[in-house]
Scaffold this motif. Structure first.
Motif, mmCIF file in Angstrom:
data_model
loop_
_atom_site.group_PDB
_atom_site.id
_atom_site.type_symbol
_atom_site.label_atom_id
_atom_site.label_comp_id
_atom_site.label_asym_id
_atom_site.label_seq_id
_atom_site.Cartn_x
_atom_site.Cartn_y
_atom_site.Cartn_z
ATOM 1 N N ARG A 237 8.643 7.219 15.497
ATOM 2 C CA ARG A 237 8.719 7.085 14.047
ATOM 3 C C ARG A 237 8.976 5.613 13.721
ATOM 4 N NH1 ARG A 237 11.135 12.475 11.360
ATOM 5 N NH2 ARG A 237 10.946 13.871 13.143
ATOM 6 N N ILE A 238 8.170 5.065 12.830
ATOM 7 C CA ILE A 238 8.322 3.670 12.403
ATOM 8 C C ILE A 238 8.720 3.649 10.931
ATOM 9 C CG2 ILE A 238 7.163 1.454 12.048
ATOM 10 C CD1 ILE A 238 5.292 2.142 14.342
ATOM 11 N N ASN A 239 9.842 2.993 10.659
ATOM 12 C CA ASN A 239 10.290 2.816 9.276
ATOM 13 C C ASN A 239 9.687 1.505 8.754
ATOM 14 O OD1 ASN A 239 11.656 2.398 6.855
ATOM 15 N ND2 ASN A 239 13.546 3.327 7.620
ATOM 16 N N HIS A 240 8.810 1.621 7.762
ATOM 17 C CA HIS A 240 8.109 0.448 7.228
ATOM 18 C C HIS A 240 8.832 -0.173 6.040
ATOM 19 C CE1 HIS A 240 4.592 1.479 9.682
ATOM 20 N NE2 HIS A 240 4.811 2.733 9.324
ATOM 21 N N GLY A 241 9.910 0.448 5.573
ATOM 22 C CA GLY A 241 10.558 -0.033 4.368
ATOM 23 C C GLY A 241 9.805 0.468 3.140
ATOM 24 N N TYR A 244 8.438 4.074 3.113
ATOM 25 C CA TYR A 244 7.373 4.559 3.994
ATOM 26 C C TYR A 244 7.850 4.728 5.444
ATOM 27 C CZ TYR A 244 3.902 3.570 0.372
ATOM 28 O OH TYR A 244 3.177 3.556 -0.781
ATOM 29 N N VAL A 245 7.468 5.865 6.044
ATOM 30 C CA VAL A 245 7.706 6.132 7.470
ATOM 31 C C VAL A 245 6.428 6.731 8.042
ATOM 32 C CG1 VAL A 245 9.012 7.487 9.168
ATOM 33 C CG2 VAL A 245 10.180 6.517 7.154
ATOM 34 N N SER A 246 6.026 6.265 9.222
ATOM 35 C CA SER A 246 4.858 6.858 9.901
ATOM 36 C C SER A 246 5.319 7.514 11.200
ATOM 37 C CB SER A 246 3.782 5.802 10.184
ATOM 38 O OG SER A 246 4.306 4.749 10.975
ATOM 39 N N LEU A 247 4.663 8.630 11.551
ATOM 40 C CA LEU A 247 5.052 9.413 12.737
ATOM 41 C C LEU A 247 3.843 9.602 13.644
ATOM 42 C CD1 LEU A 247 7.303 12.538 12.835
ATOM 43 C CD2 LEU A 247 5.051 12.628 13.903
ATOM 44 N N ILE A 287 5.229 9.637 5.721
ATOM 45 C CA ILE A 287 6.276 10.143 4.830
ATOM 46 C C ILE A 287 6.601 9.056 3.816
ATOM 47 C CG2 ILE A 287 8.657 10.976 4.661
ATOM 48 C CD1 ILE A 287 7.040 11.132 8.027
ATOM 49 N N LYS A 288 6.631 9.446 2.533
ATOM 50 C CA LYS A 288 6.988 8.496 1.467
ATOM 51 C C LYS A 288 8.152 9.061 0.674
ATOM 52 C CE LYS A 288 6.339 4.975 -1.435
ATOM 53 N NZ LYS A 288 7.554 5.072 -2.250
#
Length: 323
Positions: A237-241, A244-247, A287-288
Motif C-alpha cells: 500500500r502506497i500513501n500518496h498524500g 490517495y492510497v494505492s494497493l 482509495i480516496k
C-alpha cells in the motif's frame, strides 16, 4: 577742475567772472543726487525684471530640473500602473482560475488610505495639490505592489502544491502493456471465482506471468508491504498524500519496504498469485479519503486514447474476477 565761466557787463564794458551762490550749489547737488537715486532705482527695477542674477539663473535651472524629474516620475508611475494592472488581470483571470483560488477583490487591490491627513506636510506650497496627489498616487501604487507580491507568493505556493499533487496522484497503469496478458476484470460487480456468487470487485485485475514488474502509479510513501491483510496475500500500500492510497495485491515478492519513499514509475514488486488468487495477476485498487474508487479514471499518464478505450471496454465486462 571745473570750468570758470564769465559774463559781459554792459555797464563796465568788461567780462566778469560768474560766481555761483552757495545756495544754488546745494540745490543743484540735491537735484543731481535725487536724479541719480531715481535713475539707479529705475535701473535696478528694470534689471530685476529683465536681467537674471547668477543666483536666479541657478535657481531657475534647479526648478527646470525638478519639473523634468517630476514629469519623468509621473511617466514611470503611469508605466508601473499599466504593468501592475496587466499582472493583476492575469492573476485574477488566469493564475487564480487555474489553481482554483478566489480572485482578489478590486476594492482590496486599489484601496486608498483613510484616517488622518497623511500629506499635511505638503500644504502651503505653490503646487501643494500636485505634490499631494503625486505622493498619494505613489503610496497607493506601493500598496498595490505589496498586495500583488503577496498574491504571487500565494500562487507560487499553490503551483508548488499543484505540482506535488499531480506527481502524487496514481496516474499510470501499474503493469506495462508490453508485459500485460490481458485486463481480466474491472471495477464493479463480478462473479467470485471461488463461490461463483456475484459480488463487488473493488479493483482491477491485470493478468501477467509470475515475476512481471509492478510499478508505483504515483509518488508517495510505502505504508505497508506485508501479507497480513485477509485475501490480498503479499501486498503493498502506497500513501500518496492528498487522501490517495494505492494497493497492489497477490505479489510474488517485494522490491520496497515499509516507510520507503517512491516515485511514479519506480519498480515496487513482482506479479504473483499469493493470497486469495486463482492465477498469477495483479489486483490493483485506489482509495480516496477512505473510499475505494474505480482505477480506470486514473490512467491518463501512460495510455494512448486507443489503449485506454480498449482497457475501458474490457473493464466494463461483467465477467469473473481472479480473486
Amino acid at each position: 577742475m571745473s570750468k570758470v565761466k564769465y559774463y559781459y557787463d554792459a555797464e563796465s564794458l568788461s567780462y566778469k567772472k560768474i560766481r555761483r551762490k552757495k545756495r544754488n550749489t546745494v540745490k543743484y547737488a540735491s537735484v543731481f543726487l535725487l536724479g541719480s537715486a531715481l535713475f539707479g532705482f529705475l535701473f535696478v527695477f528694470i534689471a530685476s525684471q529683465y536681467i537674471e542674477s547668477p543666483k536666479e539663473r541657478a535657481l531657475k535651472r534647479e526648478l527646470q530640473n525638478a519639473q523634468l524629474q517630476f514629469e519623468l516620475l509621473n511617466k514611470k508611475m503611469k508605466e508601473a500602473e499599466t504593468v501592475l494592472a496587466n499582472i493583476a488581470e492575469r492573476d485574477n483571470n488566469i493564475y487564480r482560475v487555474y489553481f482554483e483560488a478566489n480572485p482578489i477583490p478590486e476594492e482590496q487591490r486599489k484601496a486608498g488610505f483613510g484616517g488622518i491627513n497623511r500629506y499635511k506636510e505638503f500644504e502651503g506650497f505653490d503646487n501643494s495639490k500636485l505634490i499631494k496627489e503625486s505622493n498619494k498616487r505613489l503610496d497607493i501604487l506601493q500598496k498595490q505592489l505589496v498586495v500583488q507580491s503577496k498574491s504571487l507568493d500565494e500562487i507560487a505556493k499553490l503551483a508548488e502544491d499543484k505540482e506535488k499533487l499531480l506527481a502524487a496522484i496514481p496516474a499510470i497503469q501499474p503493469v506495462s502493456n508490453k508485459d500485460l496478458t490481458r485486463m481480466a476484470s474491472g471495477f464493479g460487480f463480478r462473479s467470485d471465482p471461488f463461490t461463483k456468487v456475484r459480488k463487488m470487485h473493488w479493483g482491477m485485475d491485470f493478468t501477467s506471468p509470475r515475476g512481471t514488474p509492478i510499478y508505483a502509479s504515483g509518488d508517495g510513501i510505502v505504508e505497508r508491504a506485508d501479507n497480513l491483510a485477509s485475501g490480498y496475500g503479499n501486498h503493498i500500500r502506497i500513501n500518496h498524500g492528498y487522501g490517495y492510497v494505492s494497493l497492489y495485491a497477490h505479489l510474488f515478492k517485494y522490491n520496497v519496504r515499509k516507510n520507503q519513499k517512491v516515485k511514479r514509475g519506480d519498480l515496487i514488486g513482482f506479479v504473483g498469485s499469493t493470497g486469495r488468487s486463482e492465477a498469477p495477476h495483479l489486483h490493483y485498487e485506489i482509495i480516496k479519503d477512505g473510499e475505494k474508487i474505480n482505477p480506470i479514471n486514473f490512467y491518463y499518464g501512460s495510455l494512448s486514447t486507443e489503449e485506454f478505450n480498449k482497457l475501458l471496454e474490457h473493464a466494463s465486462l461483467e465477467n469473473q474476477s481472479f480473486d
